[in-house]
Design a protein around this motif. Structure first.
Motif, PDB file in Angstrom:
ATOM      1  N   ALA A  41       0.752  -1.139   0.002  1.00 30.38           N
ATOM      2  CA  ALA A  41       0.167   0.497   0.264  1.00 30.38           C
ATOM      3  C   ALA A  41       1.265   1.422  -0.103  1.00 30.38           C
ATOM      4  O   ALA A  41       0.466   1.987  -0.628  1.00 30.38           O
ATOM      5  CB  ALA A  41      -0.988   0.094   1.477  1.00 30.38           C
ATOM      6  N   HIS A  45       1.031   3.850  -2.716  1.00 31.80           N
ATOM      7  CA  HIS A  45       0.852   5.818  -2.695  1.00 31.80           C
ATOM      8  C   HIS A  45       1.660   5.982  -3.480  1.00 31.80           C
ATOM      9  O   HIS A  45       1.830   7.913  -3.689  1.00 31.80           O
ATOM     10  CB  HIS A  45       0.461   5.423  -1.166  1.00 31.80           C
ATOM     11  CG  HIS A  45       0.785   7.358  -0.867  1.00 31.80           C
ATOM     12  ND1 HIS A  45      -1.076   7.426  -1.170  1.00 31.80           N
ATOM     13  CD2 HIS A  45       0.729   7.715  -0.176  1.00 31.80           C
ATOM     14  CE1 HIS A  45      -0.500   8.942  -0.634  1.00 31.80           C
ATOM     15  NE2 HIS A  45       0.193   8.731  -0.025  1.00 31.80           N
ATOM     16  N   SER A  46       3.166   5.946  -3.151  1.00 30.43           N
ATOM     17  CA  SER A  46       4.502   6.056  -3.633  1.00 30.43           C
ATOM     18  C   SER A  46       4.443   6.392  -4.791  1.00 30.43           C
ATOM     19  O   SER A  46       4.499   7.642  -5.371  1.00 30.43           O
ATOM     20  CB  SER A  46       5.434   5.735  -3.055  1.00 30.43           C
ATOM     21  OG  SER A  46       6.853   6.687  -2.934  1.00 30.43           O
TER      22      SER A  46
END
Length: 77
Positions: A41, A45-46
């Motif tokens: 996750a 997200h990064s």
């Protein structure tokens, strides 16, 4: 070198120092996730943030002061 397995979702092996492992474990436990799920996750997200920054840079480079703009309503008439 990336080695692809004959699977739908290839694996990536990443090594972290103990401090990072402890931090990931702490947050994974708080979020009731596995360390792998939390790490996935965070990476996703990064990657989204990296993509946003790259697109913002392109938009900034293409933004020319004084250029005529067209409203959303005008475009979709």
């Amino acid at each position: 070198m990336v080695v692809y397995m004959a699977t739908k979702n290839p694996r990536i092996n990443v090594t972290f120092n103990q401090e990072i492992v402890d931090t990931l474990s702490f947050f994974a436990k708080k979020e009731h996730k596995s360390v792998a799920a939390l790490t996935k996750a965070l990476v996703l997200h990064s990657l989204g943030l990296k993509e946003d920054m790259a697109l913002s840079k392109i938009a900034h480079e293409l933004d020319i002061e004084g250029t005529k703009t067209i409203s959303h309503e005008e475009v979709w008439k």
